[in-house]
Write a protein that holds these residues in place. Structure first.
Motif, mmCIF file in Angstrom:
data_model
loop_
_atom_site.group_PDB
_atom_site.id
_atom_site.type_symbol
_atom_site.label_atom_id
_atom_site.label_comp_id
_atom_site.label_asym_id
_atom_site.label_seq_id
_atom_site.Cartn_x
_atom_site.Cartn_y
_atom_site.Cartn_z
ATOM 1 N N ASP A 1 44.704 22.384 32.172
ATOM 2 C CA ASP A 1 45.142 23.026 32.830
ATOM 3 C C ASP A 1 44.104 22.986 34.406
ATOM 4 O OD1 ASP A 1 46.145 24.841 35.420
ATOM 5 O OD2 ASP A 1 46.120 25.962 33.815
ATOM 6 N N THR A 2 44.468 21.660 34.715
ATOM 7 C CA THR A 2 42.520 21.817 36.287
ATOM 8 C C THR A 2 42.919 22.497 37.545
ATOM 9 O OG1 THR A 2 43.917 20.012 37.425
ATOM 10 C CG2 THR A 2 42.346 19.349 35.369
ATOM 11 N N GLY A 3 44.314 23.284 37.215
ATOM 12 C CA GLY A 3 44.319 23.669 38.981
ATOM 13 C C GLY A 3 44.262 25.794 38.129
ATOM 14 N N PHE A 4 43.631 25.780 36.697
ATOM 15 C CA PHE A 4 43.814 27.052 36.917
ATOM 16 C C PHE A 4 44.431 27.521 36.897
ATOM 17 C CE2 PHE A 4 39.433 24.988 36.819
ATOM 18 C CZ PHE A 4 38.573 25.196 35.925
ATOM 19 N N LEU A 5 46.015 27.437 36.811
ATOM 20 C CA LEU A 5 47.234 27.799 36.979
ATOM 21 C C LEU A 5 47.313 29.083 35.345
ATOM 22 C CD1 LEU A 5 49.469 24.789 37.321
ATOM 23 C CD2 LEU A 5 48.377 26.364 38.902
ATOM 24 N N GLY A 6 46.410 29.396 34.400
ATOM 25 C CA GLY A 6 46.767 29.811 34.092
ATOM 26 C C GLY A 6 46.330 31.556 34.080
ATOM 27 N N LEU A 7 44.811 31.468 35.055
ATOM 28 C CA LEU A 7 44.712 32.812 35.769
ATOM 29 C C LEU A 7 45.921 33.402 36.752
ATOM 30 C CD1 LEU A 7 40.847 31.350 36.772
ATOM 31 C CD2 LEU A 7 41.552 32.122 34.761
ATOM 32 N N LYS A 8 46.945 32.566 37.122
ATOM 33 C CA LYS A 8 47.456 33.584 38.099
ATOM 34 C C LYS A 8 48.288 33.873 36.826
ATOM 35 C CE LYS A 8 49.404 33.684 42.210
ATOM 36 N NZ LYS A 8 48.376 35.150 42.938
ATOM 37 N N MET A 9 49.208 33.598 35.795
ATOM 38 C CA MET A 9 50.033 33.625 35.173
ATOM 39 C C MET A 9 49.208 35.185 34.459
ATOM 40 S SD MET A 9 51.297 30.504 33.249
ATOM 41 C CE MET A 9 52.301 31.140 32.645
ATOM 42 N N ALA A 10 48.388 35.180 34.075
ATOM 43 C CA ALA A 10 47.700 36.362 33.269
ATOM 44 C C ALA A 10 47.754 37.675 34.430
ATOM 45 C CB ALA A 10 46.386 36.045 32.744
ATOM 46 N N GLU A 11 47.142 37.220 35.543
ATOM 47 C CA GLU A 11 46.655 38.190 36.196
ATOM 48 C C GLU A 11 47.564 39.309 36.518
ATOM 49 O OE1 GLU A 11 47.391 38.225 41.550
ATOM 50 O OE2 GLU A 11 45.773 36.593 40.551
ATOM 51 N N PRO A 12 48.738 39.557 36.656
ATOM 52 C CA PRO A 12 49.624 40.722 36.486
ATOM 53 C C PRO A 12 49.318 41.740 35.487
ATOM 54 C CG PRO A 12 51.248 38.983 36.421
ATOM 55 C CD PRO A 12 49.778 38.337 36.132
ATOM 56 N N LYS A 13 49.148 41.332 33.958
ATOM 57 C CA LYS A 13 49.024 42.814 33.211
ATOM 58 C C LYS A 13 47.231 43.412 33.521
ATOM 59 C CE LYS A 13 47.841 42.878 28.297
ATOM 60 N NZ LYS A 13 47.798 42.119 26.417
ATOM 61 N N ARG A 14 46.488 42.554 34.049
ATOM 62 C CA ARG A 14 45.193 43.228 34.703
ATOM 63 C C ARG A 14 44.879 43.611 35.674
ATOM 64 N NH1 ARG A 14 41.278 45.583 33.007
ATOM 65 N NH2 ARG A 14 38.957 45.536 33.851
ATOM 66 N N LYS A 15 46.474 43.346 36.683
ATOM 67 C CA LYS A 15 46.346 43.958 37.941
ATOM 68 C C LYS A 15 47.325 45.759 37.560
ATOM 69 C CE LYS A 15 48.463 42.290 41.325
ATOM 70 N NZ LYS A 15 48.992 41.334 42.137
ATOM 71 N N ALA A 16 47.702 45.684 36.467
ATOM 72 C CA ALA A 16 48.999 46.980 36.531
ATOM 73 C C ALA A 16 47.796 47.946 35.515
ATOM 74 C CB ALA A 16 49.500 46.630 35.496
ATOM 75 N N GLU A 17 46.908 47.338 34.216
ATOM 76 C CA GLU A 17 45.354 48.329 34.558
ATOM 77 C C GLU A 17 44.518 48.660 35.326
ATOM 78 O OE1 GLU A 17 42.673 50.240 31.829
ATOM 79 O OE2 GLU A 17 45.276 49.769 31.496
ATOM 80 N N ILE A 18 44.020 48.345 36.354
ATOM 81 C CA ILE A 18 43.728 48.433 37.525
ATOM 82 C C ILE A 18 44.408 49.605 38.341
ATOM 83 C CG2 ILE A 18 41.954 47.667 39.767
ATOM 84 C CD1 ILE A 18 41.200 46.634 37.327
ATOM 85 N N GLU A 19 45.430 48.839 38.715
ATOM 86 C CA GLU A 19 46.277 49.669 39.118
ATOM 87 C C GLU A 19 46.142 51.452 38.552
ATOM 88 O OE1 GLU A 19 49.811 48.138 39.483
ATOM 89 O OE2 GLU A 19 49.700 46.995 41.328
ATOM 90 N N ARG A 20 46.422 51.640 37.063
ATOM 91 C CA ARG A 20 46.471 52.871 36.258
ATOM 92 C C ARG A 20 45.264 53.479 36.885
ATOM 93 N NH1 ARG A 20 44.518 54.990 31.232
ATOM 94 N NH2 ARG A 20 43.664 52.643 31.073
ATOM 95 N N LEU A 21 44.213 52.705 36.742
ATOM 96 C CA LEU A 21 42.946 53.575 36.556
ATOM 97 C C LEU A 21 42.617 54.159 37.756
ATOM 98 C CD1 LEU A 21 40.710 50.946 34.467
ATOM 99 C CD2 LEU A 21 41.411 53.376 33.283
ATOM 100 N N GLN A 22 42.698 53.198 39.035
ATOM 101 C CA GLN A 22 42.568 53.775 40.394
ATOM 102 C C GLN A 22 43.994 54.744 40.552
ATOM 103 O OE1 GLN A 22 43.493 50.175 42.714
ATOM 104 N NE2 GLN A 22 41.294 49.942 42.310
ATOM 105 N N ALA A 23 44.761 55.059 40.253
ATOM 106 C CA ALA A 23 45.310 56.544 40.134
ATOM 107 C C ALA A 23 45.291 57.706 39.368
ATOM 108 C CB ALA A 23 47.081 55.875 39.323
ATOM 109 N N ILE A 24 44.512 57.120 38.166
ATOM 110 C CA ILE A 24 43.460 57.858 37.280
ATOM 111 C C ILE A 24 42.230 59.365 38.244
ATOM 112 C CG2 ILE A 24 41.950 58.382 36.236
ATOM 113 C CD1 ILE A 24 43.945 56.578 33.939
#
Length: 368
Positions: A328-351
């Motif tokens: 995956d030379t375009g590293f598209l896998g990083l983009k696809m995995a982004e939403p889950k990690r973003k949701a966790e950060i949103e949760r922690l910032q709300a805490i």
């Protein structure tokens, strides 16, 4: 001077250093750029929670950090009028409520292991000045300058650039990734003093004139004081007499009278931290990925920042190696995995927001 690598990481804080080590361990070539000339820096996030401790143990780094020095906190205490109002102690089998790790100990432990690997290269005293792009607009490397004796210009050609360079990220700026800033209504005054003899390793908190004051015991026999003040108020405070401000601290924690009077003598003995959180809608863009404060600055509340950066590094290491293995030379896998990690950060910032708004309620019993 030109260097090529599979991955170029900008910023050798805990997140950047850990990611570099984890990638190099998998024989992925990494160039790690750090603008400072040494890893020892004051007043950075140094509090390990369960998740951060687990990541270090997962990768066989915890024992090395412990040998350099760390301190387990025995309890959390809430104080009022010089007395303990309530306390929180660890529940078996856990023997602590958190761990203080000097950042230079953490970084030395990680970098010592990384430097044993042929696929790892660290360039200190090297600051990024720009990003390079190809004709398709994809980022293909960085331009940098070594500020040491040589003063050489440098180009690092790499299909993936990681911005681990903190809240003021030059990688984020040059990549044109927008960031949203949230004001939390307060700034923080930091000071460091020696711990009195017999001081229990702990986190102590008090409400002083409506503002939060926290004491964090540190490895090496010190206490770090964190005092919340109204956002933007420090220029006004500095014009006021210093003594009444300190007297309020000593009313809250009488045991500190001697060491405070010996070590905090003027406003200059405090360091001001401009407190805010930030959030990027995207953490990846055309060959660039962000981690830690570059992607999501946390406030000091709850001490999530260090641990979130290491969690980012842990996840990114698996994703990046997976992309390389799958071609995956375009590293598209990083983009696809982004939403889950973003949701966790949103949760922690709300805490964090909830903890900040509800802090005074911890002392409600004192006013009944």
């Amino acid at each position: 001077m030109m260097v090529k690598s599979d991955v170029c990481i900008v910023g050798s804080g805990p997140g950047g250093a850990l990611l570099a080590y984890l990638l190099a361990k998998q024989d992925i070539s990494v160039v790690l750029l750090e603008r400072h000339s040494e890893v020892s820096r004051e007043f950075r996030g140094e509090f390990l929670n369960d998740e951060g401790e687990g990541i270090l143990k997962k990768h066989g780094l915890f024992n090395s950090v412990e040998k350099l020095g760390l301190l387990r906190m025995e309890q959390i205490e809430y104080w009022h009028d010089g007395q303990i109002l309530k306390s929180i102690i660890p529940e078996w089998p856990v023997d602590h409520v958190g761990i203080h790790v000097p950042q230079n100990h953490l970084l030395k432990a990680i970098l010592n292991e990384a430097e044993k690997l042929d696929s790892f290269q660290l360039m200190m005293n090297t600051r990024v000045t720009d990003l390079m792009q190809n004709e398709m607009g994809r980022f293909t490397g960085v331009k940098a300058r070594n500020d040491g004796n040589d003063g050489n210009d440098l180009e690092v050609q790499s299909p993936l650039i990681i911005g681990a360079d903190g809240r003021f990220s030059i990688v984020r700026k040059k990549a044109g990734i927008p960031v949203e800033i949230k004001d939390h209504g307060y700034d923080l005054l930091w000071a460091k003093i020696p711990a009195p003899e017999g001081w229990m390793p702990s986190i102590k908190m008090a409400l002083v004139n409506g503002s939060q004051v926290a004491l964090f015991t540190q490895a090496g026999g010190f206490i770090q004081i964190g005092w919340n003040i109204e956002h933007g108020s420090f220029p006004y405070l500095r014009k006021q007499h210093f003594e009444p401000f300190i007297e309020d601290l000593l009313l809250a924690f009488p045991e500190l009278k001697k060491v405070v009077c010996e070590n905090i003598r003027s406003w200059q003995d405090f360091i001001l931290l401009d407190v805010y959180s930030s959030y990027c809608e995207t953490w990846t863009k055309d060959g660039v990925a962000l981690l830690g404060d570059a992607a999501h600055t946390m406030t000091p509340t709850g001490a999530f920042g260090l641990n979130c950066a290491m969690k980012d590094a842990d996840i990114l290491a698996e994703l990046i190696s997976g992309c390389i293995l799958q071609g995956d030379t375009g590293f598209l896998g990083l983009k696809m995995a982004e939403p889950k990690r973003k949701a966790e950060i949103e949760r922690l910032q709300a805490i964090q927001v909830d903890k900040e708004m509800s802090f005074a309620s911890q002392f409600a019993a004192a006013y009944v």
